[in-house]
Design an enzyme around this catalytic site. Structure first.
Site, PDB file in Angstrom:
ATOM      1  N   THR A  98     -78.433   1.461 -37.087  1.00 32.11           N
ATOM      2  CA  THR A  98     -79.202   1.185 -38.305  1.00 32.11           C
ATOM      3  C   THR A  98     -80.382   0.237 -38.115  1.00 32.11           C
ATOM      4  O   THR A  98     -81.288   0.584 -37.391  1.00 32.11           O
ATOM      5  CB  THR A  98     -78.265   0.762 -39.430  1.00 32.11           C
ATOM      6  N   THR A  99     -80.364  -0.940 -38.722  1.00 32.63           N
ATOM      7  CA  THR A  99     -81.613  -1.674 -38.931  1.00 32.63           C
ATOM      8  C   THR A  99     -82.101  -2.501 -37.732  1.00 32.63           C
ATOM      9  O   THR A  99     -81.324  -3.230 -37.120  1.00 32.63           O
ATOM     10  CB  THR A  99     -81.441  -2.610 -40.142  1.00 32.63           C
TER      11      THR A  99
END
Lengths: 285, 231
Positions: free
Chosen positions: A51-52
């Site tokens: 993800t981020t």
């Protein structure tokens, strides 16, 4: 792999010219290249997604940070995956998207840079490194169309210009230079908002690390696929800085302090807010 | 049609070997010396770009004498071999022995099947976690491999220089000590005083076992001068 009848190193090894490991593989062992594998028909079964990632520049370098969560649909596939890696001494790469393919791409990218450095005896320019990564993403387009996209964020210290620089990519291999800060992955919308407010042109290295952690905490706050700092297990985001001195991963102990300070401040703000809303009898107004 | 003259295989091989040996002896020597924390390489080479000593992999280095275009080609092949192996398996699975074998096969095949042998002599060295784990392989133009212990001198007046090193080298020497020995050896002349070679004319590199991943490091400039002064 082709072998010579006499056992000597095959022709591809001694062919002069290319300093690229990917080009060498394409000629000698194309089946080892991620983009050259045939795609079976049908939908791809569930696989972990990373993800981020956030990146921001500061005076004298750049900071790249990533949370530690990988998800597979609604399940948390890993709570301690690492998504930020040194690409070489003066650059770092963070990955979002299909984790397995992204990790393979990072491994190949690291090798590509080191291979060039050993053969040519000199480092690639930062733009050269960014372009090599773009080529590798472009070769992954077939898999991206099956839903296995890899979206890296590349950051490095430009030795010629003496500044930190950030490059983002799209699945077609488009390469875009970002200024000041950028974020990719599912939590990037929230992280970007946070970066926009917290980033300042005169940040120092410690300040940049703090802003990166704040942005990841904000992303984890609103995005279910982004993991916040895990104070129970002591799992902190991976934060790395790249300066003229090279790639440096921020120590766990430093991160623990930064995370504590960020969370403590937020707790205090929350308590203050709560106090203003509380009636004398203990209920909320 | 004219018949070629008969040349006995012995003569053919001897001619090739003599040819290669002459080519190798024309260049300047390379000295490879083990020290307490690694392996040092030194040669007289004023060029800062055309190297005789280079990095192959994390713990493996390469040194060569002879024709530049030929050993450069082998060096690139070695980097490709090591990187491919490390990519297919794991970084820890790349070792000097495998690379030395690949080089030996290549040199041997060229020596017997092609019209001109490669005029090169190589050293493939790997540092281990302790001095006992160090490996130094010396490869000749005909593909023969020798597992050397402690030191190698090749190229130029290799035999004379080798006797000097054999007399002075001992296990457990420090880096300044082996560099001092290397420079004295390289500057040695058959007659008269030992030449003093300035640091700017030297190409020096080490495989330093104390470094975390990539052990190879070139020593240049002020750092090299300090080390030479200390020897």
């Amino acid at each position: 792999m082709t072998t010579d009848p006499y056992g000597r190193l095959p022709r591809a090894f001694t062919a002069p010219g290319s300093a690229s490991f990917v080009d060498f593989l394409a000629g000698h062992a194309p089946e080892l290249l991620p983009g050259n594998r045939p795609l079976p028909a049908g939908a791809v079964p569930g696989a972990p997604h990373a993800t981020t990632i956030v990146a921001l520049t500061f005076d004298g370098g750049v900071v790249l940070a990533g949370d530690r969560r990988a998800t597979m649909g609604p399940t948390i596939a890993s709570r301690e995956i690492e998504k930020v890696f040194p690409a070489d001494e003066f650059s770092a790469v963070g990955i979002a998207g299909s984790a397995g393919l992204a990790l393979e791409m990072v491994r190949l990218f690291q090798l590509e840079l080191e291979h060039y450095e050993k053969i040519e005896g000199t480092l690639l320019s930062l733009d050269g490194k960014a372009n090599r990564l773009a080529t590798m993403i472009r070769s992954n387009l077939g898999l991206a169309m099956q839903g296995l996209a890899v979206v890296p964020l590349f950051a490095g210290y430009d030795l010629d210009r003496g500044t930190g620089r950030i490059f983002s990519y799209d699945v077609t291999g488009g390469r875009y230079e970002e200024h000041a800060h950028h974020s990719v992955g599912s939590g990037s919308v929230f992280a970007r908002g946070s970066l926009k407010k917290l980033w300042q042109p005169d940040l120092d290295s410690d300040g940049a690390v703090r802003v990166a952690v704040e942005a990841l905490v904000d992303a984890a706050d609103d995005d279910s696929a982004t993991g916040g700092p895990d104070t129970v297990r002591g799992i902190w985001p991976v934060v790395a800085s790249v300066t003229a001195a090279g790639y440096l991963r921020v120590a766990e102990s430093t991160l623990a302090e930064v995370v504590d300070a960020v969370l403590e401040r937020r707790r205090a703000e929350h308590d203050r807010e709560g106090a203003s809303r509380r009636r004398p009898d203990g209920g909320l107004r | 049609m004219s018949m070629p003259f008969y040349v006995s295989p012995e003569q053919l091989m001897k001619d090739r070997a003599d040819y290669a040996r002459k080519g190798i002896a024309r260049g300047r020597s390379v000295v490879v010396l083990a020290y307490d924390d690694g392996i040092a390489f030194a040669t007289e080479n004023p060029s800062r770009a055309l190297h005789k000593v280079s990095e192959i992999y994390d713990r493996i280095a390469f040194a060569a004498v002879g024709k530049y275009n030929e050993f450069e080609n082998l060096r690139v092949a070695g980097v490709r071999y090591a990187d491919l192996r490390g990519y297919s398996y794991d970084r820890g699975d790349v070792n000097a022995r495998g690379l030395a074998n690949a080089y030996a096969q290549t040199l041997g095949t060229v020596f017997t099947t092609e019209s001109k042998p490669l005029e090169v002599e190589l050293v493939v060295a790997e540092v281990g976690p302790d001095p006992g784990g160090d490996q130094i392989y010396r490869l000749s133009y005909d593909g023969s491999v020798t597992d050397e212990h402690g030191w190698v001198v090749m190229g130029g007046q290799a035999e004379d220089l080798g006797t000097r090193v054999a007399a002075e080298w001992s296990a457990g020497m420090t880096l300044p000590q082996v560099l001092g020995l290397a420079v004295r050896t390289l500057g040695a002349q058959a007659e008269g005083e030992t030449r003093v070679i300035p640091a700017a004319q030297l190409e020096v590199a080490v495989l330093d076992r104390t470094r975390p991943r990539r052990a190879f490091r070139r020593l240049t400039g002020a750092l090299l001068e300090d080390l030479l002064a200390g020897g």
